[in-house]
Design a protein around this motif. Structure first.
Motif, PDB file in Angstrom:
ATOM      1  N   ASP A 238      40.235  41.430  51.618  1.00  0.00           N
ATOM      2  CA  ASP A 238      41.188  40.338  51.927  1.00  0.00           C
ATOM      3  C   ASP A 238      41.573  39.651  50.640  1.00  0.00           C
ATOM      4  O   ASP A 238      40.741  39.011  49.993  1.00  0.00           O
ATOM      5  N   ILE A 239      42.806  39.815  50.249  1.00  0.00           N
ATOM      6  CA  ILE A 239      43.271  39.150  49.032  1.00  0.00           C
ATOM      7  C   ILE A 239      44.390  38.196  49.416  1.00  0.00           C
ATOM      8  O   ILE A 239      45.353  38.577  50.054  1.00  0.00           O
ATOM      9  N   GLY A 240      44.241  36.922  49.070  1.00  0.00           N
ATOM     10  CA  GLY A 240      45.254  35.922  49.406  1.00  0.00           C
ATOM     11  C   GLY A 240      44.871  34.586  48.804  1.00  0.00           C
ATOM     12  O   GLY A 240      43.903  34.496  48.049  1.00  0.00           O
ATOM     13  N   ASN A 241      45.628  33.506  49.160  1.00  0.00           N
ATOM     14  CA  ASN A 241      45.317  32.175  48.643  1.00  0.00           C
ATOM     15  C   ASN A 241      44.245  31.535  49.521  1.00  0.00           C
ATOM     16  O   ASN A 241      44.345  31.569  50.746  1.00  0.00           O
ATOM     17  N   PRO A 242      43.217  30.906  48.918  1.00  0.00           N
ATOM     18  CA  PRO A 242      42.189  30.236  49.723  1.00  0.00           C
ATOM     19  C   PRO A 242      42.737  28.957  50.352  1.00  0.00           C
ATOM     20  O   PRO A 242      43.725  28.402  49.875  1.00  0.00           O
ATOM     21  N   ARG A 243      42.060  28.510  51.419  1.00  0.00           N
ATOM     22  CA  ARG A 243      42.457  27.250  52.076  1.00  0.00           C
ATOM     23  C   ARG A 243      41.563  26.117  51.591  1.00  0.00           C
ATOM     24  O   ARG A 243      40.384  26.309  51.330  1.00  0.00           O
TER      25      ARG A 243
ATOM     26  N   GLN B 181      32.513  38.120  46.998  1.00  0.00           N
ATOM     27  CA  GLN B 181      33.702  37.249  46.902  1.00  0.00           C
ATOM     28  C   GLN B 181      34.170  37.212  45.448  1.00  0.00           C
ATOM     29  O   GLN B 181      33.365  37.056  44.527  1.00  0.00           O
ATOM     30  N   ILE B 182      35.453  37.446  45.243  1.00  0.00           N
ATOM     31  CA  ILE B 182      36.033  37.383  43.901  1.00  0.00           C
ATOM     32  C   ILE B 182      37.061  36.275  43.902  1.00  0.00           C
ATOM     33  O   ILE B 182      37.929  36.235  44.775  1.00  0.00           O
TER      34      ILE B 182
ATOM     35  N   VAL C 190      41.426  49.193  43.161  1.00  0.00           N
ATOM     36  CA  VAL C 190      40.141  49.480  42.507  1.00  0.00           C
ATOM     37  C   VAL C 190      39.001  49.334  43.511  1.00  0.00           C
ATOM     38  O   VAL C 190      38.094  50.165  43.587  1.00  0.00           O
ATOM     39  N   LEU C 191      39.082  48.251  44.322  1.00  0.00           N
ATOM     40  CA  LEU C 191      38.024  47.979  45.308  1.00  0.00           C
ATOM     41  C   LEU C 191      37.979  49.099  46.356  1.00  0.00           C
ATOM     42  O   LEU C 191      36.905  49.550  46.744  1.00  0.00           O
ATOM     43  N   GLN C 192      39.183  49.561  46.751  1.00  0.00           N
ATOM     44  CA  GLN C 192      39.239  50.631  47.753  1.00  0.00           C
ATOM     45  C   GLN C 192      38.661  51.935  47.197  1.00  0.00           C
ATOM     46  O   GLN C 192      37.976  52.671  47.890  1.00  0.00           O
ATOM     47  N   ARG C 193      38.932  52.113  45.901  1.00  0.00           N
ATOM     48  CA  ARG C 193      38.424  53.326  45.253  1.00  0.00           C
ATOM     49  C   ARG C 193      36.898  53.362  45.259  1.00  0.00           C
ATOM     50  O   ARG C 193      36.280  54.397  45.296  1.00  0.00           O
ATOM     51  N   HIS C 194      36.320  52.138  45.202  1.00  0.00           N
ATOM     52  CA  HIS C 194      34.857  52.058  45.187  1.00  0.00           C
ATOM     53  C   HIS C 194      34.272  51.942  46.588  1.00  0.00           C
ATOM     54  O   HIS C 194      33.109  51.564  46.766  1.00  0.00           O
ATOM     55  N   GLY C 195      35.087  52.213  47.586  1.00  0.00           N
ATOM     56  CA  GLY C 195      34.583  52.257  48.960  1.00  0.00           C
ATOM     57  C   GLY C 195      34.438  50.913  49.659  1.00  0.00           C
ATOM     58  O   GLY C 195      33.752  50.810  50.679  1.00  0.00           O
ATOM     59  N   ALA C 196      35.070  49.876  49.126  1.00  0.00           N
ATOM     60  CA  ALA C 196      34.958  48.548  49.769  1.00  0.00           C
ATOM     61  C   ALA C 196      35.774  48.526  51.061  1.00  0.00           C
ATOM     62  O   ALA C 196      36.849  49.110  51.108  1.00  0.00           O
TER      63      ALA C 196
ATOM     64  N   SER D  46      48.850  37.915  39.154  1.00  0.00           N
ATOM     65  CA  SER D  46      50.166  38.279  39.718  1.00  0.00           C
ATOM     66  C   SER D  46      49.972  39.172  40.931  1.00  0.00           C
ATOM     67  O   SER D  46      48.912  39.792  41.090  1.00  0.00           O
ATOM     68  N   PRO D  47      51.013  39.303  41.813  1.00  0.00           N
ATOM     69  CA  PRO D  47      50.884  40.177  42.987  1.00  0.00           C
ATOM     70  C   PRO D  47      50.570  41.617  42.596  1.00  0.00           C
ATOM     71  O   PRO D  47      49.795  42.296  43.273  1.00  0.00           O
ATOM     72  N   ALA D  48      51.123  42.057  41.491  1.00  0.00           N
ATOM     73  CA  ALA D  48      50.885  43.433  41.044  1.00  0.00           C
ATOM     74  C   ALA D  48      49.431  43.627  40.650  1.00  0.00           C
ATOM     75  O   ALA D  48      48.797  44.619  41.008  1.00  0.00           O
ATOM     76  N   ALA D  49      48.934  42.612  39.917  1.00  0.00           N
ATOM     77  CA  ALA D  49      47.535  42.673  39.490  1.00  0.00           C
ATOM     78  C   ALA D  49      46.609  42.624  40.698  1.00  0.00           C
ATOM     79  O   ALA D  49      45.590  43.323  40.741  1.00  0.00           O
ATOM     80  N   ALA D  50      47.013  41.813  41.693  1.00  0.00           N
ATOM     81  CA  ALA D  50      46.198  41.696  42.916  1.00  0.00           C
ATOM     82  C   ALA D  50      46.150  43.045  43.619  1.00  0.00           C
ATOM     83  O   ALA D  50      45.087  43.468  44.114  1.00  0.00           O
ATOM     84  N   ALA D  51      47.304  43.742  43.662  1.00  0.00           N
ATOM     85  CA  ALA D  51      47.354  45.042  44.315  1.00  0.00           C
ATOM     86  C   ALA D  51      46.480  46.043  43.570  1.00  0.00           C
ATOM     87  O   ALA D  51      45.813  46.892  44.174  1.00  0.00           O
ATOM     88  N   GLU D  52      46.476  45.875  42.253  1.00  0.00           N
ATOM     89  CA  GLU D  52      45.682  46.788  41.431  1.00  0.00           C
ATOM     90  C   GLU D  52      44.185  46.574  41.688  1.00  0.00           C
ATOM     91  O   GLU D  52      43.413  47.517  41.813  1.00  0.00           O
ATOM     92  N   VAL D  53      43.821  45.289  41.779  1.00  0.00           N
ATOM     93  CA  VAL D  53      42.417  44.952  42.055  1.00  0.00           C
ATOM     94  C   VAL D  53      42.006  45.530  43.415  1.00  0.00           C
ATOM     95  O   VAL D  53      40.929  46.103  43.564  1.00  0.00           O
TER      96      VAL D  53
END
Lengths: 313, 610
Positions: A275-280, A248-249, A265-271, A255-262
């Motif tokens: 799920d990236i979004g606002n917590p409840r 969990q991160i 990166v995660l996909q590149r490492h095989g994750a 920003s949305p761009a930074a989130a997309a970048e993260v």
């Protein structure tokens, strides 16, 4: 006599174990001695000094039966329950125990002061001490204005509060709470949970049972999960709830761009299953926030969105 | 008043009685333990069952020994608070209502107003106090168990014995307060109700002259008040006592003379109404119509054999032997008081009474006094002061004056002979009917003693109610307690019925046991008719005996509240003997203790949260 004496003699009192059950079971029988219901299958438990121990399970799981066996209110069919090293049926152990039953079974014809005075007398407290403790506890549970009203006039929440006060009249080492948040509103629930945590901070041992998972999760150090009278899980809450294999991160100001970048990166490492979004937040936190805001700014609509979100983060 | 059995000295029987009580308790404990073991052995096997019973008995005893007075009082206070919050004081309003109706409907002009008022008020007090405490006691603990409030008590350091004892003490305290209030109010009501005065007008008084024509005194009649008037005799000095009517008399005096020359009189408060006589009772024996010693007198056909009868105009006599008679104790002479019942074989003049004589005799030398005449009237206590100097009848028939104590008493013993003079009429007497009035106690104290008897009953009701409530629900416990008290109430009858059944002597209790009685009711067979000894009848009688055996056992154990009642003493104007109060106190304490111990074991064996 020897056996009876051995049973009630202090055993392992100096150790950290406050409560232990060995092979403890309970079968309810009818008038003719026929087995009616197995409420608890052989149970082995240890509760250590200073911890908050939760008994968790759905209705009819055997939680309350376990508590009643520990308190000597019912007799075991087999096995034994020891509290402070003494048999559960030994009355002297009750000197160090405070008990809040499921529905605060108190004498409705007494008022709050009389109630605490009565229970204080049962512990042999002297009059001045009784008066002082009663006043402190009544103030603590917020019943000062209603202390002269008979309990039959109390709401369920108020009855619960005076129930808590009677459980603490003897400043017990072990507090046993049966569904402590039952019948309480969210504020009362939060106060009860704060009280339980405070008791732990003061070195008390707390055993509570509940079927409200959030309550148990919020306050308990260790839990035992019972189902159909059988122990299914036992351990520390954080160990039992830890989900291995998932990372969990959490971050603020992304920003949305930074989130997309993260995410990339995660996909590149095989994750997988990213799920990236606002917590409840929780409904309890939301409710408390609204109430606090309303009390701070009477007559105005609550400002919750930002505050609640911030709290959640 | 009726006193069927002598009251033994408390110290003479309490030691053996305590021993017997402990033996009975030990037997009951063993029987209860055996039954419990049997029940446990069925479910858990004989060894485990025995172990449980053994540990249970030890735990119960340890529980009782660990009783803390502070916690007991805390629980007693709770019981008192519970009673007050449940408006127990309403019963006082009910009592006030009873007094109100008693004031309206009881007739102060009755033959014996003291008996009427005292009997009614004490009975009402007894019933209300016992009923209220019984109801409180039977419903309290089951209500706590049902509402589960008991769980917050048993999870405190409270022993089972403290719960049971606290309740008994609490409800007994409530009962005591109610009894104190009702007792005081009842006493004031009785005193006010029976107290009255009369007026003696000059017009109703006439001078009495002696043989020489000189005025020796006056005679007259009081006014009619409370349905009665008294004949008054005044001596030459203007003082006198009114004749006894309805169990009392008044003192009358001349208080002065008016300007017109008429004398004025005052009539004092009633004497003998609110009193507590302390009698010295003797032993009774009889002589039959030929003058031969007889164990008892004649039965005139009455079903109750308390009083025996002696035939008039014959040598039949009833003889009381009194002991402890001395001039120091009775300096004025022997104040003999007597109740003589009359059985008439012909009516005669019903107003006149039946004539008889009293003689005093020396039990050793048979020296006897002259016959002192009496007239027996029903429903009144007659008194006769036998003077210190009295004539005795010598062998030649001449009279000689002797000293009562020096010549007619022997080692403090003296005999009083009663004979009826009228042929074909009978005197009926019982041992308690003749006594020497050895002193007087206070009526108020006597009334309080009677309230103490009610307190004993209340204590038994409370303890019994609490005991049953430890293992039964409220309504069932109430029924059980009432059934126990009812069986206790008829314990003498059940004992006689069982004896009759076992011995086959139907004259003791005719009609047989429950099955035979039912048979007689259905077939409309009289209880005096012996049934043919057919095999069916024999089987019926055996079954009756089997049914009666446990009832006989229960009857010998269960308490009889009627036997604790002492209102008859107060109503009859007799002081309640201390030995009797002590005996009743010991009985009540015995039952309360037994109920307490039984209650502890019953509650301890119970799962209060199941």
């Amino acid at each position: 006599m020897t056996q009876a004496t051995n049973r009630s003699a202090p055993r392992r009192d100096a150790s950290d174990v406050v409560v232990e059950t060995r092979n403890l079971s309970k079968v309810y029988r009818d008038f003719w001695g026929r087995s009616k219901k197995t409420a608890l299958k052989p149970l082995d438990l240890d509760v250590r000094r200073g911890e908050i121990f939760g008994l968790l399970g759905p209705n009819g799981a055997g939680k309350t039966t376990t508590l009643k066996l520990l308190l000597g209110l019912i007799f075991p069919t087999s096995g034994e329950a020891l509290v402070f090293g003494r048999a559960a049926t030994d009355v002297s152990k009750n000197e160090r125990i405070g008990y809040l039953p499921e529905e605060s079974y108190l004498y409705k014809f007494l008022d709050a002061e009389e109630t605490l005075d009565f229970y204080g007398r049962l512990f042999g407290l002297d009059p001045e001490e009784r008066r002082q403790r009663a006043a402190t506890l009544i103030e603590m549970v917020g019943l000062t204005r209603d202390r002269k009203r008979q309990l039959r006039e109390y709401s369920k929440g108020m009855t619960r509060r005076i129930g808590v006060a009677q459980a603490l009249i003897n400043d017990p080492e072990l507090v046993i709470l049966d569904e402590p948040t039952s019948g309480l509103d969210p504020i009362g629930t939060r106060e009860m949970k704060d009280l339980i945590i405070d008791l732990k901070a003061r070195g008390k041992t707390v055993i509570m049972c509940s079927h409200l998972l959030a309550d148990v999760e919020d306050v308990c150090d260790r839990i035992a999960v019972l189902h159909q009278g059988e122990l299914k899980e036992l351990g520390r809450v954080e160990d039992l709830l830890r989900v291995t294999g998932v990372t969990q991160i959490r971050a603020t100001g992304l920003s949305p761009a930074a989130a997309a970048e993260v995410k990339a990166v995660l996909q590149r490492h095989g994750a997988g299953d990213i799920d990236i979004g606002n917590p409840r937040t929780t409904l309890e936190d939301l409710f408390l926030e609204v109430v606090r805001d309303t009390e701070a700014r009477p007559g105005r609509r609550a400002r919750r969105t930002e505050t609640a979100a911030q709290r959640a983060e | 008043m009726v006193l069927e059995q002598e009251i033994p000295r408390f110290a003479s029987w309490i030691g053996p009685a305590v021993l017997q009580y402990l033996t009975a308790a030990a037997v009951a404990t063993v029987v209860a333990a055996m039954l419990t073991w049997l029940a446990q052995a069925i479910g858990n096997g004989p060894l485990a069952g025995g172990d449980r019973v053994y540990r249970g008995v030890l735990a119960g005893l340890a529980d009782i020994l660990a009783t803390s007075p502070r916690r007991v009082w805390a629980l007693a206070r709770l019981a008192i608070q519970e009673s007050l919050r449940r408006n127990v004081l309403v019963v006082l309003a009910m009592f006030a209502l009873i007094l109100l109706f008693a004031g309206w409907f009881l007739d102060p002009a009755s033959v014996d107003p003291r008996r009427l008022y005292v009997g009614f008020i004490l009975a009402a007090t007894n019933l209300l106090v016992c009923l209220v405490t019984l109801v409180l006691a039977v419903f309290s603990l089951p209500a706590d168990i049902k509402s589960r409030a008991i769980q917050t008590v048993t999870t405190k350091p409270v022993h089972t014995g403290e719960i049971v004892l606290g309740r008994i003490l609490g409800f007994a305290t409530v009962g005591t307060c109610l009894l104190a209030i009702m007792g005081l109010a009842g006493w004031a009501f009785v005193v006010r109700s029976v107290s009255h005065g009369h007026v003696l007008e000059a017009a109703d008084v006439f001078d009495v002259t002696n043989g020489e024509g000189a005025v020796s005194g006056a005679e007259g009649r009081t006014s009619l008040d409370r349905g009665r008037r008294h004949r008054v005799e005044l001596d030459g000095r203007g003082g006198g006592v009114a004749e006894t009517a309805h169990g009392h008399r008044h003192r009358g005096t001349v208080t002065g003379t008016t300007a017109a020359g008429e004398r004025t009189y005052a009539v004092g408060a009633p004497l003998g109404l609110l009193e507590a006589r302390r009698p010295l009772r003797g032993k009774l024996r009889f002589l039959d119509r030929e003058g031969r010693p007889s164990i008892k007198g004649i039965s005139v056909g009455a079903e109750w054999s308390y009083r025996q009868y002696i035939e008039g105009g014959s040598a039949a006599a009833a003889i009381w032997t009194f002991e402890g008679v001395s001039p120091e104790r009775f300096p004025e002479g022997l104040p003999l008081e007597m109740i003589v019942r009359v059985f008439r074989t012909y009516q005669g003049n019903i107003e006149d009474g039946i004539h008889g004589t009293i003689q005093v005799r020396n039990p050793t030398s048979s020296l006897r006094s002259e016959s002192l005449p009496i007239v027996a009237r029903e429903h009144s206590i007659d008194s006769l002061l036998i003077p210190r100097r009295i004539n005795t009848v010598m062998a030649d028939g001449s009279l000689r004056e002797v000293d009562l104590f020096a010549d007619l008493a022997s080692d403090g013993r003296i005999e009083v002979w009663l004979q009826c003079l009228e042929p074909a009429q009978y005197y009926g007497v019982a041992q308690a009917d003749f006594y020497l009035r050895a002193g007087d106690g206070s009526f108020a104290v006597n009334y309080a003693k009677s309230c103490l008897g009610i307190w004993y009953s209340m204590l038994i009701c409370t303890a019994l109610g609490v005991m049953f409530s430890t293992f039964l629900s409220g309504p069932v416990a109430l029924v059980a307690a009432i059934a126990t008290l009812l069986v206790g109430q008829f314990r003498d009858f059940i004992a006689r019925l069982f004896t009759s059944q076992v011995t086959g002597d139907s004259s003791i209790v005719p009609g047989g046991g429950p099955i035979e009685s039912l048979y007689r009711i259905v077939t409309q067979t009289s209880i005096t008719l012996e049934l043919d000894p057919t095999p069916a009848v024999q089987v019926m009688k055996v079954l009756d005996t089997v049914l009666l055996a446990p009832m006989r056992l229960a009857a010998s154990i269960f308490p009889s509240l009627a036997s604790l009642g002492t209102s008859d003493f107060v109503a009859g104007g007799f002081d309640i003997p201390g030995d009797l109060l002590a005996a009743h106190g010991a009985e009540a304490a015995g039952y309360a203790l037994a109920c307490f111990i039984a209650g502890v074991f019953c509650l301890k064996a119970r799962e209060l949260a199941s």
